[in-house]
Design an enzyme around this catalytic site. Structure first.
Site, PDB file in Angstrom:
ATOM      1  N   MET A 188      56.900  62.915   7.026  1.00  0.00           N
ATOM      2  CA  MET A 188      55.830  63.916   7.078  1.00  0.00           C
ATOM      3  C   MET A 188      54.543  63.273   7.603  1.00  0.00           C
ATOM      4  O   MET A 188      53.460  63.837   7.463  1.00  0.00           O
ATOM      5  CB  MET A 188      55.612  64.530   5.696  1.00  0.00           C
ATOM      6  CG  MET A 188      56.871  65.247   5.199  1.00  0.00           C
ATOM      7  SD  MET A 188      56.538  66.491   3.955  1.00  0.00           S
ATOM      8  CE  MET A 188      55.867  65.508   2.639  1.00  0.00           C
ATOM      9  N   TYR A 193      51.382  60.460   8.312  1.00  0.00           N
ATOM     10  CA  TYR A 193      50.413  59.656   7.566  1.00  0.00           C
ATOM     11  C   TYR A 193      51.103  58.338   7.207  1.00  0.00           C
ATOM     12  O   TYR A 193      51.238  57.953   6.049  1.00  0.00           O
ATOM     13  CB  TYR A 193      49.893  60.394   6.325  1.00  0.00           C
ATOM     14  CG  TYR A 193      48.461  60.011   6.018  1.00  0.00           C
ATOM     15  CD1 TYR A 193      47.430  60.414   6.875  1.00  0.00           C
ATOM     16  CD2 TYR A 193      48.127  59.228   4.924  1.00  0.00           C
ATOM     17  CE1 TYR A 193      46.115  60.046   6.631  1.00  0.00           C
ATOM     18  CE2 TYR A 193      46.828  58.852   4.676  1.00  0.00           C
ATOM     19  CZ  TYR A 193      45.829  59.264   5.531  1.00  0.00           C
ATOM     20  OH  TYR A 193      44.534  58.883   5.291  1.00  0.00           O
ATOM     21  N   LEU A 194      51.537  57.663   8.265  1.00  0.00           N
ATOM     22  CA  LEU A 194      52.483  56.553   8.133  1.00  0.00           C
ATOM     23  C   LEU A 194      51.907  55.367   7.368  1.00  0.00           C
ATOM     24  O   LEU A 194      50.725  55.054   7.491  1.00  0.00           O
ATOM     25  CB  LEU A 194      52.927  56.094   9.532  1.00  0.00           C
ATOM     26  CG  LEU A 194      53.628  57.150  10.389  1.00  0.00           C
ATOM     27  CD1 LEU A 194      54.042  56.541  11.724  1.00  0.00           C
ATOM     28  CD2 LEU A 194      54.831  57.755   9.676  1.00  0.00           C
ATOM     29  N   HIS A 219      57.214  53.670   5.590  1.00  0.00           N
ATOM     30  CA  HIS A 219      57.807  54.317   6.776  1.00  0.00           C
ATOM     31  C   HIS A 219      58.171  53.252   7.826  1.00  0.00           C
ATOM     32  O   HIS A 219      59.228  53.320   8.458  1.00  0.00           O
ATOM     33  CB  HIS A 219      56.798  55.283   7.420  1.00  0.00           C
ATOM     34  CG  HIS A 219      56.370  56.423   6.542  1.00  0.00           C
ATOM     35  ND1 HIS A 219      55.069  56.626   6.173  1.00  0.00           N
ATOM     36  CD2 HIS A 219      57.071  57.431   5.969  1.00  0.00           C
ATOM     37  CE1 HIS A 219      54.974  57.717   5.414  1.00  0.00           C
ATOM     38  NE2 HIS A 219      56.174  58.223   5.271  1.00  0.00           N
ATOM     39  N   GLN A 236      59.336  72.909   1.824  1.00  0.00           N
ATOM     40  CA  GLN A 236      59.601  72.073   0.650  1.00  0.00           C
ATOM     41  C   GLN A 236      58.417  71.980  -0.302  1.00  0.00           C
ATOM     42  O   GLN A 236      58.466  71.244  -1.276  1.00  0.00           O
ATOM     43  CB  GLN A 236      60.066  70.673   1.074  1.00  0.00           C
ATOM     44  CG  GLN A 236      59.001  69.802   1.710  1.00  0.00           C
ATOM     45  CD  GLN A 236      59.610  68.551   2.315  1.00  0.00           C
ATOM     46  OE1 GLN A 236      60.362  68.609   3.286  1.00  0.00           O
ATOM     47  NE2 GLN A 236      59.299  67.400   1.742  1.00  0.00           N
ATOM     48  N   GLY A 272      64.097  56.411   2.258  1.00  0.00           N
ATOM     49  CA  GLY A 272      63.637  55.427   1.284  1.00  0.00           C
ATOM     50  C   GLY A 272      64.129  55.754  -0.115  1.00  0.00           C
ATOM     51  O   GLY A 272      64.152  56.919  -0.525  1.00  0.00           O
ATOM     52  N   LYS A 277      62.565  55.235  -2.701  1.00  0.00           N
ATOM     53  CA  LYS A 277      61.476  55.746  -3.537  1.00  0.00           C
ATOM     54  C   LYS A 277      61.788  57.195  -3.911  1.00  0.00           C
ATOM     55  O   LYS A 277      61.489  57.652  -4.998  1.00  0.00           O
ATOM     56  CB  LYS A 277      60.148  55.663  -2.794  1.00  0.00           C
ATOM     57  CG  LYS A 277      59.001  56.022  -3.707  1.00  0.00           C
ATOM     58  CD  LYS A 277      57.729  56.115  -2.957  1.00  0.00           C
ATOM     59  CE  LYS A 277      57.038  57.323  -3.085  1.00  0.00           C
ATOM     60  NZ  LYS A 277      57.002  58.582  -2.870  1.00  0.00           N
ATOM     61  N   ASP A 278      62.396  57.902  -2.963  1.00  0.00           N
ATOM     62  CA  ASP A 278      62.811  59.282  -3.197  1.00  0.00           C
ATOM     63  C   ASP A 278      64.325  59.289  -3.430  1.00  0.00           C
ATOM     64  O   ASP A 278      65.087  59.842  -2.627  1.00  0.00           O
ATOM     65  CB  ASP A 278      62.410  60.149  -2.002  1.00  0.00           C
ATOM     66  CG  ASP A 278      60.912  60.096  -1.755  1.00  0.00           C
ATOM     67  OD1 ASP A 278      60.172  60.753  -2.475  1.00  0.00           O
ATOM     68  OD2 ASP A 278      60.472  59.349  -0.859  1.00  0.00           O
ATOM     69  N   SER A 324      52.863  55.371  -0.839  1.00  0.00           N
ATOM     70  CA  SER A 324      53.073  56.807  -0.668  1.00  0.00           C
ATOM     71  C   SER A 324      51.868  57.383   0.058  1.00  0.00           C
ATOM     72  O   SER A 324      50.735  56.948  -0.173  1.00  0.00           O
ATOM     73  CB  SER A 324      53.207  57.477  -2.044  1.00  0.00           C
ATOM     74  OG  SER A 324      53.006  58.872  -1.928  1.00  0.00           O
TER      75      SER A 324
END
Ligand code: AMP
Length: 297
Positions: free
Chosen positions: A34, A36-37, A41, A65, A151, A153-154, A189
């Site tokens: 999404m 905003y790297l 990422h 989402q 990732g 993280k998710d 994040s």
């Protein structure tokens, strides 16, 4: 680096590079984001570059989402900076569709992965994983990559998408990548920019709690219920932390292990467990997790 704004552009670029569907000669790695790297990422992009001839990045803030009271409108965006970073990283093409390109009309078809998508983040964000599964399914059909990178993280997202690609026979391997962290342990994040300095200081409590559990598991036998209590108690050490959930689940199915059974026994019997956290600081919701796999010391 090629910028593609439409589905036709994207597919044409892939075809021009011998990387589209049957008879193609190049492998494609795909990293959906999404934007905003950050370095998390970037680590996915680096892995893709190592594994594939071409790497495609997508940047799309997917309205499907986000819940009605969530941060879709204010989600951080900086397309020019993202494009500079992508170029420096050696990305071959970026897919930057608008909402109109992805959803020219409200889709009548959506993808829903049951069970895994209904607990934890799925329970607190109803419809979230339907939105994720639908957009990732569309993106995989547009780019038809050999591998797509996500990732840990998710972790729940990874599990949902792995299940989706298996259930729908999609011809893309889902590759899990480790969570990148700040030096003090906070998982990177895009949403970390929302945190006030005080919240940012206290946000280290997520990883600290997971580490406390990891250490305790080395020292003593712990039931699932005790582990969850330990996580909650460590999180409460940060006065600004509002706990949404702190749970132990099986991975990748996200089943609920019996609360009285011993975590070490479950792991030794071959089941991977995952401790998952969602904590709010003010209006900012952070998640983190740690996997306890059978072969881990
Ligand atoms: P997002 O832009 O937040 O949708 O994330 C895009 C991809 O980057 C997802 O697969 C995320 O799991 C992954 N990602 C986000 N944060 C991290 C991180 N700290 N370390 C590794 N991957 C991450």
């Amino acid at each position: 680096m090629r910028r593609c704004y439409t589905v036709e552009d994207m597919r044409q670029w892939l075809a021009d590079n011998n990387a589209y569907k049957f008879g193609k000669t190049k492998t494609v790695g795909f990293v959906p984001t999404m934007g905003y790297l950050h370095d998390g990422h970037m680590s996915l992009l680096e892995q893709s570059k190592q594994d594939n001839d071409l790497t495609v990045l997508s940047i799309f803030v997917n309205p499907l989402q986000f819940g009605p009271s969530e941060d879709f409108e204010r989600y951080p965006r900086d397309e020019e900076r993202d494009l500079r970073l992508a170029e420096l990283c050696g990305v071959d093409a970026v897919f930057l569709p608008s909402v109109e390109v992805m959803y020219p009309h409200k889709p009548l078809t959506t993808v829903r992965v049951s069970a895994i998508a209904d607990v934890l983040c799925g329970a607190s964000r109803p419809g979230h994983f339907d939105g994720v599964a639908t957009v990732v399914s569309k993106l995989l059909h547009i780019v038809s990559p050999d591998r797509a990178y996500f990732g840990m993280k998710d972790a729940q997202q990874v599990a949902v998408l792995t299940q989706m690609t298996a259930d729908l026979n999609l011809d893309t391997a889902i590759v899990r990548c480790p969570t990148l962290r700040e030096e003090d342990g906070l998982a990177l994040s895009s949403r970390n920019v929302y945190l006030t300095p005080e919240e940012r200081d206290q946000a280290t409590v997520l990883y600290a709690s997971l580490q406390t559990l990891q250490q305790s598991l080395k020292e003593q036998r712990l039931s699932v219920a005790q582990a969850e209590q330990l996580l909650a108690a460590s999180l409460r050490e940060a006065p600004l932390a509002i706990i949404e959930y702190a749970e132990v689940r099986t991975f990748p199915r996200f089943g609920q292990p019996s609360p009285h059974s011993c975590m070490q026994d479950i792991i030794q019997q071959g089941t991977t467990l995952l401790a998952a956290l969602a904590v709010k600081f003010g209006t900012t919701r952070l998640i983190d997790n740690m996997v306890y796999a059978p072969d881990r010391e």
